[in-house]
Design a protein around this motif. Structure first.
Motif, PDB file in Angstrom:
ATOM      1  N   ILE A  17      -1.544   3.585   4.758  1.00  0.00           N
ATOM      2  CA  ILE A  17      -1.613   3.125   5.964  1.00  0.00           C
ATOM      3  C   ILE A  17      -0.674   2.007   6.317  1.00  0.00           C
ATOM      4  O   ILE A  17      -0.270   2.066   7.481  1.00  0.00           O
ATOM      5  CB  ILE A  17      -3.008   2.332   6.134  1.00  0.00           C
ATOM      6  CG1 ILE A  17      -4.197   3.521   5.988  1.00  0.00           C
ATOM      7  CG2 ILE A  17      -3.267   1.589   7.305  1.00  0.00           C
ATOM      8  CD1 ILE A  17      -5.719   2.998   5.810  1.00  0.00           C
ATOM      9  N   TRP A  18      -0.333   1.302   5.180  1.00  0.00           N
ATOM     10  CA  TRP A  18       0.634   0.241   5.468  1.00  0.00           C
ATOM     11  C   TRP A  18       1.941   0.979   5.730  1.00  0.00           C
ATOM     12  O   TRP A  18       2.740   0.601   6.966  1.00  0.00           O
ATOM     13  CB  TRP A  18       1.051  -0.416   4.120  1.00  0.00           C
ATOM     14  CG  TRP A  18       2.277  -1.362   4.151  1.00  0.00           C
ATOM     15  CD1 TRP A  18       3.536  -0.843   3.636  1.00  0.00           C
ATOM     16  CD2 TRP A  18       2.678  -2.382   5.090  1.00  0.00           C
ATOM     17  NE1 TRP A  18       4.752  -1.797   3.778  1.00  0.00           N
ATOM     18  CE2 TRP A  18       4.197  -2.749   4.937  1.00  0.00           C
ATOM     19  CE3 TRP A  18       2.032  -2.925   5.936  1.00  0.00           C
ATOM     20  CZ2 TRP A  18       4.680  -3.815   5.459  1.00  0.00           C
ATOM     21  CZ3 TRP A  18       2.402  -3.993   6.555  1.00  0.00           C
ATOM     22  CH2 TRP A  18       3.861  -4.526   6.186  1.00  0.00           C
ATOM     23  N   THR A  19       2.292   2.263   5.179  1.00  0.00           N
ATOM     24  CA  THR A  19       3.403   2.868   5.697  1.00  0.00           C
ATOM     25  C   THR A  19       3.553   3.359   7.008  1.00  0.00           C
ATOM     26  O   THR A  19       4.492   3.434   7.902  1.00  0.00           O
ATOM     27  CB  THR A  19       3.525   4.260   4.767  1.00  0.00           C
ATOM     28  OG1 THR A  19       3.528   3.872   3.382  1.00  0.00           O
ATOM     29  CG2 THR A  19       4.775   4.940   4.790  1.00  0.00           C
ATOM     30  N   CYS A  20       2.160   3.784   7.570  1.00  0.00           N
ATOM     31  CA  CYS A  20       2.364   4.080   9.044  1.00  0.00           C
ATOM     32  C   CYS A  20       2.760   3.029   9.722  1.00  0.00           C
ATOM     33  O   CYS A  20       3.091   3.353  11.037  1.00  0.00           O
ATOM     34  CB  CYS A  20       0.881   4.608   9.327  1.00  0.00           C
ATOM     35  SG  CYS A  20       0.460   6.089   8.513  1.00  0.00           S
ATOM     36  N   VAL A  21       1.950   1.611   9.472  1.00  0.00           N
ATOM     37  CA  VAL A  21       2.199   0.644  10.444  1.00  0.00           C
ATOM     38  C   VAL A  21       3.719  -0.296  10.245  1.00  0.00           C
ATOM     39  O   VAL A  21       3.952  -1.231  10.833  1.00  0.00           O
ATOM     40  CB  VAL A  21       1.152  -0.308  10.540  1.00  0.00           C
ATOM     41  CG1 VAL A  21      -0.319   0.509  11.108  1.00  0.00           C
ATOM     42  CG2 VAL A  21       0.748  -0.957   9.156  1.00  0.00           C
ATOM     43  N   ALA A  73      -6.389   1.952  -3.219  1.00  0.00           N
ATOM     44  CA  ALA A  73      -5.226   1.306  -3.240  1.00  0.00           C
ATOM     45  C   ALA A  73      -4.067   1.893  -2.628  1.00  0.00           C
ATOM     46  O   ALA A  73      -3.161   1.645  -1.795  1.00  0.00           O
ATOM     47  CB  ALA A  73      -4.650   0.735  -4.654  1.00  0.00           C
ATOM     48  N   ALA A  74      -3.790   3.214  -3.043  1.00  0.00           N
ATOM     49  CA  ALA A  74      -2.671   4.127  -2.616  1.00  0.00           C
ATOM     50  C   ALA A  74      -2.970   4.539  -1.101  1.00  0.00           C
ATOM     51  O   ALA A  74      -2.406   4.717  -0.505  1.00  0.00           O
ATOM     52  CB  ALA A  74      -2.756   5.461  -3.487  1.00  0.00           C
ATOM     53  N   ALA A  75      -4.383   4.667  -0.495  1.00  0.00           N
ATOM     54  CA  ALA A  75      -4.779   4.906   0.700  1.00  0.00           C
ATOM     55  C   ALA A  75      -4.110   3.735   1.291  1.00  0.00           C
ATOM     56  O   ALA A  75      -3.783   3.803   2.666  1.00  0.00           O
ATOM     57  CB  ALA A  75      -6.185   5.139   0.977  1.00  0.00           C
TER      58      ALA A  75
END
Length: 157
Positions: A97-101, A91-93
């Motif tokens: 990934i959400w943070t990147c996009v 979930a943290a991963a």
């Protein structure tokens, strides 16, 4: 009528062994380092709009604040609940990934140099730390040990 006494599940030897293995895994320097770096990364993610100076973009600022808090909650309890680390790390991963996009997805024109740079670096680091935690949890669950260590024999072959 004869009744049989059954020991509670908490006293089962396999369960005790599993808890002991998780306790040993959580006490390793690698696990402690990953947890500490993950907490710092989540804290930075939550505060990044104000640190990097893109807090004028309210949608991205709120997104980063929520994502940073969620990341810290997922990765912060590794020492106390190591048996759930695998799913929490995935979930943290996803948060990483959400943070990147996020600069390109959230509403408003928020994709500027500061927000993109901050989110990409933080997102990649958050994802790598989460994958490291997932890897450590998997190694603990399968009973694998690091190089140079020998696993004790637990029964006849």
């Amino acid at each position: 009528m004869a009744s049989t006494h059954r020991a509670p599940i908490e006293e089962h030897p396999d369960l005790k062994d599993l808890h002991a293995r998780h306790d040993r895994a959580a006490a390793t320097p690698r696990a402690q380092m990953v947890e500490a770096l993950a907490l710092i990364t989540g804290l930075y993610l939550a505060a990044s709009p104000w640190i990097a100076g893109f807090n004028g973009f309210t949608t991205l600022a709120v997104t980063n604040l929520i994502a940073g808090i969620a990341y810290m909650l997922c990765m912060g309890g590794l020492g106390n609940s190591y048996e759930r680390t695998h799913s929490m790390a995935w979930a943290a991963a996803a948060i990483g990934i959400w943070t990147c996009v996020a600069p390109w997805i959230v509403a408003g024109d928020v994709a500027h140099t500061r927000s993109i740079t901050s989110n990409l670096i933080t997102g990649v680091l958050a994802t790598l730390l989460a994958l490291a935690a997932a890897s450590a949890a998997r190694d603990s669950e399968t009973g694998r040990h690091g190089p140079g260590t020998r696993r004790p024999m637990t029964g006849a072959r």
